[in-house]
Design a protein around this motif. Sequence first.
Motif, short mmCIF file in Angstrom:
data_model
loop_
_atom_site.label_atom_id
_atom_site.label_comp_id
_atom_site.label_asym_id
_atom_site.label_seq_id
_atom_site.Cartn_x
_atom_site.Cartn_y
_atom_site.Cartn_z
N VAL A 211 0.86 -1.18 0.00
CA VAL A 211 0.00 0.00 0.00
C VAL A 211 0.90 1.23 0.00
N SER A 212 0.84 2.02 -1.07
CA SER A 212 1.81 3.10 -1.25
C SER A 212 1.22 4.16 -2.18
N SER A 213 2.04 5.16 -2.49
CA SER A 213 1.60 6.22 -3.40
C SER A 213 1.38 5.69 -4.81
N ARG A 214 2.13 4.68 -5.20
CA ARG A 214 1.91 4.07 -6.52
C ARG A 214 0.53 3.44 -6.58
N LEU A 215 0.13 2.75 -5.51
CA LEU A 215 -1.20 2.15 -5.47
C LEU A 215 -2.27 3.23 -5.42
N LEU A 216 -1.97 4.36 -4.79
CA LEU A 216 -2.91 5.48 -4.78
C LEU A 216 -3.17 5.99 -6.19
N GLU A 217 -2.12 6.15 -6.99
CA GLU A 217 -2.29 6.61 -8.37
C GLU A 217 -3.05 5.58 -9.20
N ASP A 218 -2.79 4.29 -8.97
CA ASP A 218 -3.55 3.26 -9.68
C ASP A 218 -5.04 3.32 -9.32
N HIS A 219 -5.33 3.58 -8.04
CA HIS A 219 -6.72 3.66 -7.61
C HIS A 219 -7.40 4.90 -8.20
N ILE A 220 -6.67 6.00 -8.29
CA ILE A 220 -7.23 7.20 -8.93
C ILE A 220 -7.54 6.92 -10.39
N ALA A 221 -6.64 6.21 -11.08
CA ALA A 221 -6.88 5.87 -12.48
C ALA A 221 -8.13 5.01 -12.63
N TYR A 222 -8.32 4.05 -11.72
CA TYR A 222 -9.51 3.20 -11.77
C TYR A 222 -10.78 4.01 -11.53
N THR A 246 -2.74 6.24 -19.84
CA THR A 246 -1.32 6.13 -20.17
C THR A 246 -0.69 7.51 -20.36
N GLU A 247 -1.41 8.39 -21.03
CA GLU A 247 -0.89 9.75 -21.24
C GLU A 247 -0.84 10.53 -19.93
N MET A 248 -1.81 10.30 -19.05
CA MET A 248 -1.78 10.96 -17.74
C MET A 248 -0.58 10.51 -16.92
N ARG A 249 -0.23 9.24 -17.01
CA ARG A 249 0.95 8.75 -16.29
C ARG A 249 2.22 9.39 -16.86
N ARG A 250 2.28 9.51 -18.17
CA ARG A 250 3.48 10.08 -18.79
C ARG A 250 3.66 11.54 -18.41
N LEU A 251 2.56 12.27 -18.29
CA LEU A 251 2.61 13.69 -17.94
C LEU A 251 2.54 13.92 -16.43
N ASN A 252 2.53 12.85 -15.63
CA ASN A 252 2.47 12.94 -14.16
C ASN A 252 1.21 13.65 -13.68
N ILE A 253 0.12 13.52 -14.44
CA ILE A 253 -1.13 14.18 -14.05
C ILE A 253 -1.80 13.44 -12.91
N LEU A 254 -1.66 12.11 -12.85
CA LEU A 254 -2.25 11.36 -11.75
C LEU A 254 -1.64 11.78 -10.41
N GLU A 255 -0.35 12.00 -10.40
CA GLU A 255 0.30 12.51 -9.19
C GLU A 255 -0.21 13.91 -8.85
N ASP A 256 -0.41 14.72 -9.86
CA ASP A 256 -0.92 16.08 -9.64
C ASP A 256 -2.32 16.04 -9.05
N ILE A 257 -3.15 15.12 -9.53
CA ILE A 257 -4.51 14.98 -8.99
C ILE A 257 -4.47 14.54 -7.53
N ALA A 258 -3.59 13.58 -7.22
CA ALA A 258 -3.49 13.09 -5.84
C ALA A 258 -3.07 14.19 -4.88
N VAL A 259 -2.19 15.08 -5.33
CA VAL A 259 -1.67 16.12 -4.45
C VAL A 259 -2.62 17.30 -4.34
N ARG A 260 -3.25 17.68 -5.44
CA ARG A 260 -4.00 18.93 -5.48
C ARG A 260 -5.46 18.79 -5.06
N VAL A 261 -6.14 17.73 -5.45
CA VAL A 261 -7.60 17.70 -5.27
C VAL A 261 -8.08 16.58 -4.35
N CYS A 262 -7.29 15.55 -4.09
CA CYS A 262 -7.76 14.44 -3.26
C CYS A 262 -7.51 14.74 -1.78
#
Length: 447
Positions: A211-222, A246-262
Amino acid sequence: MSKSPSVAPGTEKPARTSSSVSSSIMQAYRRSTSLMSASPRADTYVPVPPSILDTKACVVIELGFRYTRIGFAGEYYPREILRSEVLDPDDDTVQPVFADGRTDEEEHRFLHLFFRKIFFKYILCSVKERRMLIVESLLTSTKKRNRVASVLFETSTFTPPAILFAPSHLLHTIPFSVNTALVVDVGFSETVLVPVYEGVTMINNYECSPVSSRLLEDHIAYLLKEHGAIELENGEHRKITDDDITEMRRLNILEDIAVRVCFATKIDRGQRIQEDKVDFEVAVESRVGFVRNTIVIPGIVREGAAEIFFKPSHCDDDRSVPELILDCVMRLPIDMRRSVISNLAIVGGAARMTGFMARMKAELKWHLQENARYSMLSRLGDSIKFYIHREAPVEFYSAWLGGSLLASLDIMQFRSTTREEWLKSRTLPDWTEKIDSYLKTDIENAL
């Protein structure tokens, strides 16, 4: 009065100033010191006198899977926090420094490129006259540690005189000025818990979970694929596809969503989200830019993403963070439990999420009261306390800060591994072996 002997004009010797004396000493030191013959560029390496090393600030580097923090000893903030990525000159693509499935030559090449980037773009200094402190995790493999030492010690571009590899979980306690703590490191690839009691790292009681930040980004994608949408330039909406993820991962948008809005919601709302019983009004939706379009993020995504850290597990492989904490405390001797649970140091990027600490405390108290598995710890509910620094995001770089404070002490010159020691065996001693050797020496001297 006696006269000084006469000296022919033009043959007077100039008075030796302090600068000329020191330069003569330096020249004699270099002449008397043998060059190291085991290095690929041995003819260019000259050991640096300890007097010079003591005047140069030590370089402190924390190598993380996602981010690397760099700076100098004695500083309170890293000079730079950069992504652990380099530009591959072969195909002009950005590649992670640490990745699985690479050969030894590829690992060496990427590490060399990364250290060149650190020293020649950010630190802007020569490391040949400075000691180094590398912050590492307890779970770092011996192969990776030796690879880092090989790149630094045997490459003529770097060749630091000495390196100290320090365990991160022990360094986390230094900024908080405590000897006893339960360090909960919620990292990108895993969550690791290590109790530290009176300055001693209790390795036998460590806990680990994927359970980690990587799993958090995977859950956001789901959740985005299930509930989110893409708003086009003309105002129309469409479903989010796998190519979009896939494009969101490349642009680090999933990380941005986790930090800014979640954020981590209250425990009662979170438990109903886990049971898919969302019969209440969720948070308002948010929007994030995506190329020329916009990602519409519903409230259920904002509230439900953090539940990946708190959802109770049905097996030991994917336990939640509160379960990891209580399992770790339960395995401790009974006289240590209260002092450890009252000194919780939760670090890592996820610890900065809004509401994370409050939700963690509520989850721990709920498990102590409602979960029969932890009935023997039920009296510890009032002792739960966290270390929080409200002025600065210390949780994001506390290990580096501890290394910065440690590297400013005289202990660096006694505990670090010198280049000469490395070239003899080309194997780094484990940090516990280093401590045992010093204890053995102290005992022998006492006898």
